[in-house]
Design an enzyme around this catalytic site. Sequence first.
Site, PDB file in Angstrom:
ATOM      1  CD  GLU A  71      -1.669  -2.354   1.783  1.00  0.00           C
ATOM      2  OE1 GLU A  71      -2.550  -3.229   1.881  1.00  0.00           O
ATOM      3  OE2 GLU A  71      -0.485  -2.519   2.169  1.00  0.00           O
ATOM      4  CG  PHE A 133     -10.738  -9.520  10.792  1.00  0.00           C
ATOM      5  CD1 PHE A 133      -9.548  -9.925  11.397  1.00  0.00           C
ATOM      6  CD2 PHE A 133     -10.830  -9.571   9.410  1.00  0.00           C
ATOM      7  CE1 PHE A 133      -8.483 -10.375  10.631  1.00  0.00           C
ATOM      8  CE2 PHE A 133      -9.773 -10.027   8.645  1.00  0.00           C
ATOM      9  CZ  PHE A 133      -8.585 -10.431   9.251  1.00  0.00           C
ATOM     10  CD  GLN A 134      -7.898  -7.175   7.373  1.00  0.00           C
ATOM     11  OE1 GLN A 134      -8.716  -6.982   6.471  1.00  0.00           O
ATOM     12  NE2 GLN A 134      -6.687  -7.661   7.141  1.00  0.00           N
ATOM     13  CE  LYS A 183     -17.081  -7.029   2.130  1.00  0.00           C
ATOM     14  NZ  LYS A 183     -16.400  -8.273   2.591  1.00  0.00           N
ATOM     15  CG  MET A 492      21.847  13.195   5.513  1.00  0.00           C
ATOM     16  SD  MET A 492      23.046  14.349   4.776  1.00  0.00           S
ATOM     17  CE  MET A 492      22.252  14.696   3.206  1.00  0.00           C
TER      18      MET A 492
END
Length: 581
Positions: A71, A133-134, A183, A492
Site C-alpha cells: 500500500e 476484524f481489520q 463495506k 546522510m
Amino acid sequence: MNVETQPKRSKEELIAKWQQPDLITGSEILLRSLLLEGVECVFGYPGGAVLFIYDAMHGFSDFNHLLTRHEQGAIHAADGYARSTGKVGVCIATSGPGATNLVTGIATAYMDSVPLVVITGNVATSFIGTDAFQEADITGITMPVTKHSYLVRDVNDLPRVIHEAFHIANTGRKGPVLIDIPKDVSAHKTVFKPVTEVSIRGYNPTVQPNKLQVDKLLKAIEEAERPVIIAGGGVVYADAGAELLEFVNKTQIPITTTLLGLSGFPSAHELWMGMPGMHGTYTANQAIQNADLLISIGSRFDDRVTMKLDGFAPKAKKIAHIDVDPAEIGKNVKTDIPCVGDVKAVLQYANTKAKKAQSEAWIAQIQANMREYPLRYKDSDEELKPQFVIEMINETTKGEAVVTTDVGQHQMWAAQYYRFKNPRSWVTSGGLGTMGFGFPSAIGAQMGNPDKLVVSINGDGGMQMCAQELAICAINNIPVKVVIINNQVLGMVRQWQEIIYDNRYSHIDLAGSPDFVKLAEAYGVKGLRATNKEEARKAWQEALDTPGPVVIDFVVRKGENVYPMVTQGNTISDMLMGDAE
C-alpha cells in the site's frame, strides 16, 4: 508500457450514457464518479473491506488500475503521478492494516501540499466501534495529516463526497483528502445522480490577491538595492513557472529555488543561484544574508532553508511573502508585505506593472560569487563519485528527464548537480523526508508521463524499502531507469555522525544488502553495475538504449559527503565548504 491509457470521454458524454435511472451499487457509483473527475489511473491493493469495489472493477477498462505490491508503494506512486502531472493522484486500500500502511504516504503528501484522493474501505457501519476484524479509525488516525476526510455512511452521499474531495484536494493549498467507505455502503444500491457543482460552506480559498499589497511589493522592488527571490514548491503547484520567469526577466532580481521549488525556474538562467539552506550554494546563502529585500514566492520558510531563524536574512529591511495559504505568512519569519493568493494570479498581476530593479552592482557581485564559489568536488579516476553520476545523467538527458529521488545524500547531490529545464520534472519528498518514496513515485510519474524519460535516483537504503515494486515495472514494462547510488551505508546519517558526533558511527552499516543486479533480474528487470567512470558511462548508455525498465547499481565511495553544509544551530552564513575549502 503494457498499460494502455483508455480514450477519454467528456463529462457530458459520460452523463448522457448514464441517464437511465438504474439501481447501482456504491462501488459502481465510486467508479463512475472517478471517471467524471477525469481519473486516468488508480494505484491500489485489494482486501476484504474493498472487495465490492474491486468486484465492480472486474472487466472495467475506463481507467487503469495498477496493482502495487504494498500500500505504501500505491500511495507514493499516486503522489509521483500528481506531482509530475498536476492532476489529482488516486489510491485505494482496504481497512485496518491496508489503511494504516498509507499513513506515511498521506503525511508525505500533506507536508508537501500534493493533491491526493485516498480511498479506504472500512468494516460495515454496524461494526464500526466494535473492534471488528481489520477495523481502524483511519479518519481519526490521519486527521493531523489530511486536508479533509470523510466517513461515508450513506450511499447517496458518495457522488457529492467524491466531487467535494477532488475540489478540496486540488484548490487553495493543495493536499490529501481521505474518503473512508464502509463495506455495506459500497454494496448498497441507489440511483446514481452525478454531481458536477460544488458548494462548501466555509471553504473559499483566496485566489486573487489584494492588489494594493502587490503594489506595495512592486514599490519595495523599486526602492531595493539588493533584492532576492526565494521560490518554492508553490510556484510548481500553481503552474506558475512561466509567470515567474517573466517576473524575473522584468525585474532582474536574482533567484534561488528551494528543494521543492527546483524545476519551477530554469536552472540555465543567468540569475538563478541554485538552492538555499542547509545544503544550498554559497552564492544563494550569501545573497539571502545580504539582501535588503527578500521575496518569498510559494515558499514556506522551512527550517532547512532558514536554519537558525534569528540569524536569517539579517540585513533585510523588508520581507515579502506570496502564498495561497494565509497561515504560512508570518508563521516562521516576520513578514512586512503579505500577498495572499494563488501564486499564478499574484504574478500575473505583478507582471502588468513590474519594472527593472536598480541592482546592477548587486547582480555583478552575485555573478562574481557564482564564478568564485561554484559547486565542486574532488573528482577521481580511481573511484566512482556520486556527483559525477548525477552530472553524467544531466548531460545525457539534457535536463529533459523527469527525475524522482529518495531521501538522503543522493537527493542532495541530485538537487545540486541536475539542471532542470521544465516544471514538474523534479519529484522528491521534502517536508517529511520519506525514505522509500523515490522508486514508487517514479512509477506514478511514468504512468502520468508515458512519453517522457523518468529517472529514479535512490540510495541503497531507501531502495530496499520499496524494492518489491520492481515486479510491477517488469509485468507492465514500465520503463523507469532506476539509479542506485550505492555507498553501502546510511550516507546522510553517517555524514552527521562524522561531522557532528565526532566520528561515532552507530548502526549505519548496510552490509548484507542484496546484490541489486541479481535482485532486479529476479523480478525480471535488467540489472547493470558500474564501479568506475568507464563502466558508469557504458551502463548508463545501455540503460538509455533499453526500451523497458533497468536498474543500475553505481557503487560509490562510502565516505563521500554533501557540501556545502550548514549544521543545525548555525546561520546559513556558517557554511562548511568541504572540498571547496
